[in-house]
Structure formats: structure tokens, C-alpha cells
Design a protein around this motif. Structure first.
Motif: not given
Lengths: 263, 486
Positions: B346-357
Motif C-alpha cells: 500500500v505505502l510504496t505505490p502511494a509514496l513512489l507513485g503507482l506507475e513505479n510500483a
């Protein structure tokens, strides 16, 4: 003698997987409901509950399918589903899916309130356990995640299985019993290797019980675990709990090819 | 570290083939799960405590600005400094500047996930400041130049033989023939080496489990005591904290602490729970003379206003990782950044941008176990589904999967088409099941890999068989007989 009052009118939601892969489960469901005194109706145009769409993030598709199911089952007293995850989709997720739709929110809640997983309906709603079947096997039981966590189904199938003659139940150890089989709907096609590893690990826990038959109430899990067993030539066959309760166990187990072509 | 979340599928396959990992993760799961269950079972009010902790964390998110302002005022009043940083780059520069101002050449660090998130060590190293990790697991992976694979057990993917190899390579000043076969031997060596670092460090950098607005205190929890040597021995203590770590009062902090260790390791409390409240008073011979808190946003304020905001309740107990079936077979590295498992997906796409994860939210079977154990009751499956909805609407779903699902949904909305498709599908699957050669061909045509399971239908579909039965017995119900209220 007076005629007893007619039983509740029950609509069977077959589920797409049962329709496609294992009609026996639906036939067993109908037989059990009739044994329990219900009038059974199977809407002929039913398709899919929309769980796949919902979990894939295709919310509009899921909403459209939810409205379709709500319409098709509008006129029955109860909806009974031989699957924990499809029952949970209707019971838990339809109301949230359509919560902001003024025309459908009430109907979604109403359908949710009268939708049940099969074993929960027989025991919790009808308080019925007059099972009339025999199965001379040592079995173990896989609690599917949706049934267990979203619907709280653990005791219900066991209460019914206790009434099957000849059947011995050996439980999976308590901690592994809570672990997912790896199916996860589209997860199994998105990450097939991960899914297979999880199924393999789960099967090891199943085999540790010494059971010769694995039972469960969700065909997705059962197909996944049957395939894992076949890959390893593991000495365990897989069946839906409804087949055993209804005495429909003459045919091939899940994943096995029937000797004669189907009708 | 540089995120590699886009490679998640390949990294996941590689992880499955790592036999060492398989062994380590098996042990990890068994231990963490048993310990949490025992700790939770031993405390009658545990479920109520989870509710209380969730309420504390939810309250914080509703009043984050006020909590942070109060915390800052208290820290300043106690002689400390607060530095607000918008993003990772600003945070790295701030910490480096503080280290340089202190004339630091060596800094000790206790475990901090936000330090990993902002890739602090690389930055310090590149500018001539040597960071030394003092948590044993972090020290080991620092020597190996690896990222953590678990948020509370960063070296869980390694075995003691790996640690011995790394120590021999790194501690070249020690006798080559020394025995390093047992955990106590490894521990003794790490302790001796780290003792030098503790005594020689110019700055100590710690993370923060919580910031208490009421008292201006920083709560730091460890099992090794390394955070205390890190923060108390050097003249300067720098605290790194993401902004959502604040809680209103000391009582609130105690509520959270009561669920934290139980959910994480199954301990009633961690071995060391320390409150750092500013620089040492003039009459106290011990403690740092300078106390800095670096408050890092790095995407949190934006997240606060999004559909994923509940993930900011997270207190990093790792119960979701420990109980996740997918994390349990992949470990943390496959996820490609700092935060693995359900909270990370949940947190990774929220912080890095969904397009990056974009694939991380899919790395979940929706089994629901994470939500069942989350110490602050974050609805993790629902948040993962929300991320999938964003991926679907932003066309971040792989084209093949999108096409297949769209076709299915379209058919499902047209029952006649669906019925025909299902019958053909059942027949095709049966042919495949009967003919191994055909099956092999099909999996070759399937460009990447065959799906995990090709179901074997019994025969014709249920609907076809039921229609036959209806034709044969007209007494059966074609429609609700008179409706429910007949």
C-alpha cells in the motif's frame, strides 16, 4: 395429516466456477436444500457475482454484475451459495459497492442480509443437520479465507460432517489451517509461480493429517489444491463438502478426468 | 536505495528459487506467528487495546497539524531543534549539514526505516561522513550492502554462515582463524566492533517509534540497547521521523506501546523503551548537548488527503508481513524497495507513485489475514483493492489481463453469450486435460508461462445439465413459483 407449510423459497447462486468445472456441487446443493425442506429455484440467466472484477479494481464492471445478481434474485427468500468467497462478495461487498447508488443501495443491503454460504444456511438459518450420507474416508477440511474471515464460517461444515456415516475428520494444525491456499482469484494467473508455491506448502499441511480426502467449500481453493496434489502424485483426493453431505461422491474427484465423456 | 518495484514479477520468481530464503522465511513465520498469538492470548484486553491504538492513530491523522505544532513547541522549549523537510532530498541535506556542522566523521545509527526511505547512508558516505549501523541486523546488511528484507528483522533472509563470511571480510584486523560458528561468537564480535564505533562517533542518528506532542519526547524502542548508546554517547543526537509518527499524549504512547511489541515479536514490551526529551540539562553529565528532530513529509501530506490515508496509521509492527502468505514465500527484497509485505504494497505505490510500483497491490491473495492481525486495524485488503482500482482506471494493468477480464465481464453481462462461452470453455478445458500434447502446445503458445492451474471440468456446464433436467421434469421451478409470498 395436515400438509406442512411450504419451506422457504431458496435461490441457488451456482457460481461461475461450479457451473464451468463442477456441476455436481450445484446438484448436491440443490439436493441438500430439498432435503432440508426448501423450495429451490435456480435462476437460469445467472452468471458471475463480480468478485473477479471487484478484486481486479474494475469497480464499474463489478457494480454492473452486482445489479444483475440483485435483480435475478429479487424474488427469493434466501440466496444460497456453495462458496464462501462468492457468498461474501454478495453479503459483505455488494452493500459497500453500491452504497453511493441511491437506487440500488437498499436493494444491495436487502440481498446481502438474506444471502448465505451453503453450510452456514443449513446450520445457522435452518438449524438443520439431518445429513443422510455415507463416506468411508478419512478427510481433512480446508477453511477458505473468505468463508473464515469475512463470514466467520468454521464450525458449520464440521457440524454437518459429523453426521456423515463412516467419515473421520482429521484437522490441519491450527496455525497452518489459517494459511491461504494460494488461489486468490486472478492472483493465480497473475503470479502463477507464487500461487503454486503457496498451494504446495498448503498441501504439505494437508498431507500431514494423513487424510485421504480433502474437503472444502470453495471450488477455487479446491481446484488449486487438487492441481498441486496431481503435480506431486500426492495420495489425496479433493471434493467439495456439499458432494459428501449430499452423497454425490461416485464421480471423479476435483481435477480428475471422468472415464466417460460428459453428457 | 534505488527502487526496483517495476521488476517485482521477476524478483518474485527469483525469490522462489532461493533455498536459503525458503528456510529462513519458514522459521520466521513460525516464530513470529506463534509469539504474537501467545502474547495476544495472554492479555484479555488485547482486542480492546487494538481498538484504542487504532483510535489514537486515527485521531492523529485528523489533527496532524496541531499535534506536530505542539510537539515542535515543546522540543524547542526544552532546548532542542526541529527541522521540517518536504522530501527525501531536503532531509538528506539537512542531516548532512547537521553532521558537517558537528564536524562529524563517524556517525552511529540505530535502526530507522525513514533513513532507508531517504537513502541517507549513501548520501552521508558520498560526503565523507561514515555511518555505522548499530542494530545487529542492520549492521550485517550494511556490511553486505543489501537493503533490509523485513521492517523489524532486516537480516531475516540470511543465515549465520552468511554473517560469518561478512564479518571475516569486514573485520580484517581480527585473527583469520577465529571461530565464528555460533550466534554467541558472532554477537560477541559485533559487540566489540560496535563498541569502538559507539565511543568514537561524533553524531548519533536514531529513528523514532513515536513523537509525543504533550512532552516533546521521542520514543525509541529496541531489543539491543543500541539506540541508547547511539543517542547518549555522542555530543549530537539527530532524530529522524516521518510526520505521522506523532501522538498527542504520553498515555496515548503507552497505549500504542502495549500493542506494538506484542504484535511484532510477541514480547510484552521491547527490552529497551527510551524517551528522549531534548539535550541534556546543564547539571547532567551524560547525554547529548545538541538535540535535533528532523521531521520528514516525503509524500505523507498528500497521502493524508487520498483514499489510502489509513496506511498512515501504521506503527511498523510488521504483523502484516509476518502473517502474509505472499511475503512468507518471497521475503522482502522481491518487493523492490524499503517497505515490503501488505503495508509496503500500500505505502510504496502511494509514496513512489503507482506507475513505479503498479504490480505491488496485486501481490496479495486477498486472504485478509493482515487485517486480522494489524495492531491498529488498518483495512489493508481494502486499501490494496483501492490501489488496484486506481491501476485499472489509469490503464496500469497489463494489457493481456485487462483484455481477458474485460471479455469475461462483458460476457457475464450477456447471459446467452456467457452460456455458450462457458460450454465451449468447458469443452476446451476437457480436451486440454485429456491430451497432454495439446496442453504442452498451449503452454508454449502462452508466451510467458502457463497459468498455475487449468481446471478440469466434469463435463458439460451446470446450466446445460439443469436445462435438460428442467425439460425432463416440467414440475421443477423454472421461475419462482408464485414468488416468496405465495
Amino acid at each position: 395429516m395436515n400438509e406442512s407449510p411450504p419451506g422457504p423459497l431458496v435461490g441457488v447462486f451456482v457460481t461461475c466456477l461450479v457451473d464451468l468445472v463442477r456441476p455436481t456441487v450445484a446438484l448436491a446443493t440443490v439436493r441438500l436444500l430439498e432435503q432440508a425442506g426448501c423450495r429451490v429455484f435456480v435462476p437460469g440467466r445467472q452468471t458471475c457475482c463480480g468478485q473477479g472484477a471487484f478484486n481486479a479494481g474494475a469497480r464499474a464492471d463489478a457494480q454492473a454484475l452486482a445489479r444483475q445478481v440483485i435483480t435475478q434474485f429479487a424474488d427469493v427468500d434466501h440466496v444460497v451459495v456453495p462458496s464462501g468467497s462468492c457468498a461474501a462478495m454478495i453479503r459483505v461487498h455488494y452493500p459497500e459497492l453500491l452504497a453511493d447508488d441511491p437506487e440500488w443501495a437498499d436493494r444491495a443491503r436487502a440481498l446481502a442480509a438474506r444471502t448465505w454460504e451453503l453450510t452456514a444456511f443449513l446450520t445457522d438459518v435452518l438449524n438443520w443437520d439431518a445429513v443422510d450420507s455415507r463416506f468411508d474416508e478419512t478427510v481433512t477440511y480446508h477453511d477458505s479465507c473468505s468463508g473464515r474471515r469475512e463470514l466467520g464460517i468454521v464450525d458449520q461444515p464440521r457440524r454437518l460432517l459429523a453426521r456423515v456415516e463412516g467419515l473421520t475428520l482429521r484437522e490441519i494444525a491450527p496455525e497452518p489451517a489459517q494459511e491461504c491456499c494460494g488461489f486468490g482469484g486472478t492472483f493465480s494467473t497473475t503470479f502463477p509461480e507464487v500461487s503454486q508455491r503457496l498451494a504446495h506448502d498448503k498441501l504439505a499441511d494437508v498431507l500431514a493429517t494423513g487424510a485421504t480426502t480433502l474437503l472444502g467449500a470453495d471450488l477455487g481453493c479446491l481446484v488449486t489444491l487438487a492441481a498441486a496434489a496431481q503435480r506431486q502424485n500426492a495420495p489425496v483426493r479433493v471434493r467439495h463438502v456439499a458432494e459428501v453431505l449430499a452423497g454425490l461422491t461416485d464421480g471423479p474427484a476435483v481435477g480428475e478426468i471422468s472415464p466417460a465423456p460428459g453428457p | 536505495m534505488h527502487p526496483t518495484c517495476l521488476n517485482f514479477p521477476a524478483q518474485a520468481r527469483a525469490a522462489l528459487e532461493n533455498e536459503t530464503l525458503r528456510f529462513s522465511l519458514g522459521t520466521m513465520k513460525t516464530g513470529f506467528r506463534r509469539n504474537r498469538a501467545t502474547a495476544a492470548g495472554a492479555l484479555p484486553e488485547f482486542e480492546a487495546l487494538r481498538d484504542a491504538a487504532a483510535a489514537v492513530r486515527a485521531h492523529v491523522l485528523d489533527h496532524l497539524d496541531a499535534c506536530l505544532d505542539a510537539f515542535e513547541a515543546k522540543v524547542i522549549a526544552q532546548g532542542g531543534h526541529v527541522h521540517w523537510c518536504r522530501d527525501a532530498a531536503e532531509a538528506r541535506e539537512t542531516v548532512l549539514a547537521l553532521c558537517q556542522a558537528a564536524g562529524a566523521r563517524t556517525v552511529t545509527k540505530s535502526k530507522s526505516m525513514i533513513a532507508e526511505e531517504i537513502a541517507l547512508n549513501d548520501h552521508l558516505q558520498a560526503h565523507g561522513v561514515r555511518p555505522v549501523e548499530t542494530d545487529l541486523g542492520e549492521y550485517i546488511i550494511q556490511l553486505r550492502e543489501e537493503p533490509p528484507s523485513h521492517i523489524i528483522a532486516p537480516a531475516i533472509h540470511l543465515r549465520k554462515e552468511h554473517v560469518a563470511d561478512s564479518f571475516r571480510a569486514a573485520h580484517a584486523h581480527l585473527p583469520a582463524g577465529r571461530p565464528l560458528d555460533t550466534p554467541p561468537q558472532l554477537l560477541a564480535e559485533a559487540r566489540a566492533v560496535l563498541r569502538d564505533a559507539f565511543l568514537n562517533a561524533d553524531v548519533g542518528i536514531t529513528g523514532a517509534n513515536m513523537l509525543i506532542a504533550e512532552t516533546g519526547s521521542v520514543v525509541i524502542v529496541t531489543n539491543e540497547g543500541n539506540a541508547d548508546l547511539t543517542r547518549l554517547l555522542p555530543a549530537t543526537h539527530i532524530v529522524l521521523a516521518s510526520i505521522e509518527k506523532v501522538v498527542p499524549t504520553l498515555d496515548d504512547a503507552m497505549t500504542v506501546l502495549r500493542v506494538l511489541a506484542r504484535s511484532a515479536t510477541g514480547q510484552d514490551m521491547s527490552v529497551y523503551t527510551s524517551l528522549a526529551s531534548g539535550p541534556r540539562p546543564a547539571d547532567d553529565p551524560d547525554g547529548p548537548s545538541a538535540f535535533h528532530v528532523v521531521l520528514i513529509d516525503n509524500g505523507r501530506s498528500a497521502l493524508l488527503g487520498s483514499a489510502s490515508r489509513d496506511i498512515l496509521r501504521c506503527i511498523r509492527c510488521a504483523a502484516c508481513l509476518n502473517h502474509c502468505p505472499v511475503y512468507g514465500v518471497l521475503g522482502g527484497h522481491a518487493y523492490g524497495w524499503v517497505y515490503p509485505g501488505p503495508m509496503g504494497s500500500v505505502l510504496t505505490p502511494a509514496l513512489l507513485g503507482l506507475e513505479n510500483a503498479p504490480r505491488l497491490p496485486d501481490a496479495c491473495t486477498m486472504c485478509g489475514r493482515c487485517a486480522e492481525v494489524c495492531s491498529v486495524r488498518i483495512p489493508l485488503p481494502a486499501l490494496l483493492r483501492t490501489a488496484r482500482e486506481a491501476a485499472w482506471s489509469r490503464a496500469l494493468v497489463p494489457p493481456g489481463k485487462r483484455l481477458a477480464l474485460t471479455g469475461w465481464h462483458l460476457a457475464a453481462r450477456h447471459p446467452s453469450v456467457y452460456a455458450l462461452g462457458a460450454r465451449l470453455g468447458a469443452r476446451a478445458l476437457r480436451e486440454l486435460a485429456r491430451r497432454p500434447a495439446l496442453r504442452a502446445l498451449a503452454s508454449r503458445l502462452h508466451r510467458d508461462r502457463a497459468p498455475a492451474v487449468l481446471p478440469v471440468p466434469e463435463g458439460d456446464t451446470f446450466r446445460a445439465r439443469w436445462a435438460q433436467r428442467l425439460r425432463a421434469s416440467p414440475s421443477l421451478h423454472r421461475s419462482p413459483p408464485g414468488g416468496p409470498h405465495a
